[in-house]
Design an enzyme around this catalytic site. Sequence first.
Site, PDB file in Angstrom:
ATOM      1  N   ASP A 198      -5.277   2.310  -4.366  1.00  0.00           N
ATOM      2  CA  ASP A 198      -6.589   2.309  -3.839  1.00  0.00           C
ATOM      3  C   ASP A 198      -6.846   3.618  -2.991  1.00  0.00           C
ATOM      4  OD1 ASP A 198      -5.401   1.852  -1.549  1.00  0.00           O
ATOM      5  OD2 ASP A 198      -6.346  -0.001  -0.988  1.00  0.00           O
ATOM      6  N   ASP A 219      -0.574   1.367  -4.243  1.00  0.00           N
ATOM      7  CA  ASP A 219      -1.456   0.189  -4.786  1.00  0.00           C
ATOM      8  C   ASP A 219      -2.670   0.733  -5.560  1.00  0.00           C
ATOM      9  OD1 ASP A 219      -2.433   0.678  -2.517  1.00  0.00           O
ATOM     10  OD2 ASP A 219      -3.479  -1.386  -2.254  1.00  0.00           O
ATOM     11  N   ASP A 274      -1.737   6.368  -4.213  1.00  0.00           N
ATOM     12  CA  ASP A 274      -0.589   5.698  -3.245  1.00  0.00           C
ATOM     13  C   ASP A 274      -0.071   4.589  -3.902  1.00  0.00           C
ATOM     14  OD1 ASP A 274      -2.687   3.874  -3.116  1.00  0.00           O
ATOM     15  OD2 ASP A 274      -2.635   3.374  -1.130  1.00  0.00           O
ATOM     16  N   SER A 288       0.966  -1.123   0.096  1.00  0.00           N
ATOM     17  CA  SER A 288       0.051   0.049  -0.045  1.00  0.00           C
ATOM     18  C   SER A 288       0.900   1.383   0.077  1.00  0.00           C
ATOM     19  CB  SER A 288      -0.976   0.142   1.403  1.00  0.00           C
ATOM     20  OG  SER A 288      -2.072   0.889   1.077  1.00  0.00           O
TER      21      SER A 288
END
Length: 359
Positions: free
Chosen positions: A271, A269, A267, A132
């Site tokens: 999401d 990833d 960010d 993340s």
Amino acid sequence: AYDIRPRDWSSDVCSSDLYSIFPEIIMHVPASIFKAYDIRGIIDETLNPEIATAIGRAFGSQMRDLGETDVVVGRDGRLSGPQLIEALTAGLLSTGINVIDLGMVATPMVYFATHQALGSCKPRSGIMITGSHNPPNYNGFKMVLDTRAIHGQDIQALRHIIEQESWRLALGAKATVVDIQSDYRQRIVSDIRLSRPMRIVVDCGNGVAGASAPDVFRALGCEVIELYSEVDGHFPNHHPDPAHLENLQDLIKNLQTTDNELGLAFDGDADRCVSATLGRAGHERPWRCHPRGTRRSDRHRIPRCGRHRQARCKRTWAHHGSVDLDHRGHRHTDGRGLLLASQRGRVAGSGCAFRISPH
């Protein structure tokens, strides 16, 4: 519509032979990596391929208890991703679960895939390998089980299966590779129309968003300027966490020195998204928040969010927010926040900057 092909997998059915590949599968797994909403650790300190295999076995065992047979997996652009996804796949296959490998994708694509028919398979579960917005030496797992993003006690249940070695091994599973990016992009484009073209700048921060987000916005009719779209797990330009102002400086500078209307920063990833736009001093439109999520605020249905951060820099302001989704990813407000679902079943977006037609 999906490109489905067999994967070059060294062991056909991946059975109990895995014990010879990972002879020390019985191990101490740090309880600290089992977080509230994901499993996350530091590579070679609290997380390694052997633990990934154990997680695959535990998750596959839970799937078998539910009568499921197929799972989708994906990873972000972190350097440890390829090794972890191989080990995770081995663990899943060893429980008799067929694995559909999406490759390097944004986290929302894994969730999207759990609601699609992929050839003859209709997976309802998925695992995304991602760190993340954390530093490069982190990685982890976000999981959907039977179309539901798991958290809390469900994640602790995986830890108990690993500690007790109570997984269920089986023969006969196989792995395939699926390209889902074009179908994901088409699903968004078919559902959203901009009321007019826009000039935007997109800072992907060398995260996995760089492989898809610019193309999605171009398909929506935007003129896109890209910052740091090359996926690089070292994150050489700035930390992949747009919630902090220091990571938005290049985006802000671009807006101050060009005629771009809107800036978006993702960010690691993809999401989570932060938007920034220019406004006249004293006339900035604040992100209007409501603790229960979204409400209709005008004819464009600007999302409201109870969790936001706002940062000001001279004439530039940035806001961060999320728009509630249900567990299937259906938008409660006709999608005015745009685009990307997270592990909590949310969408991160920039509804007040986009003026999106309601039809």
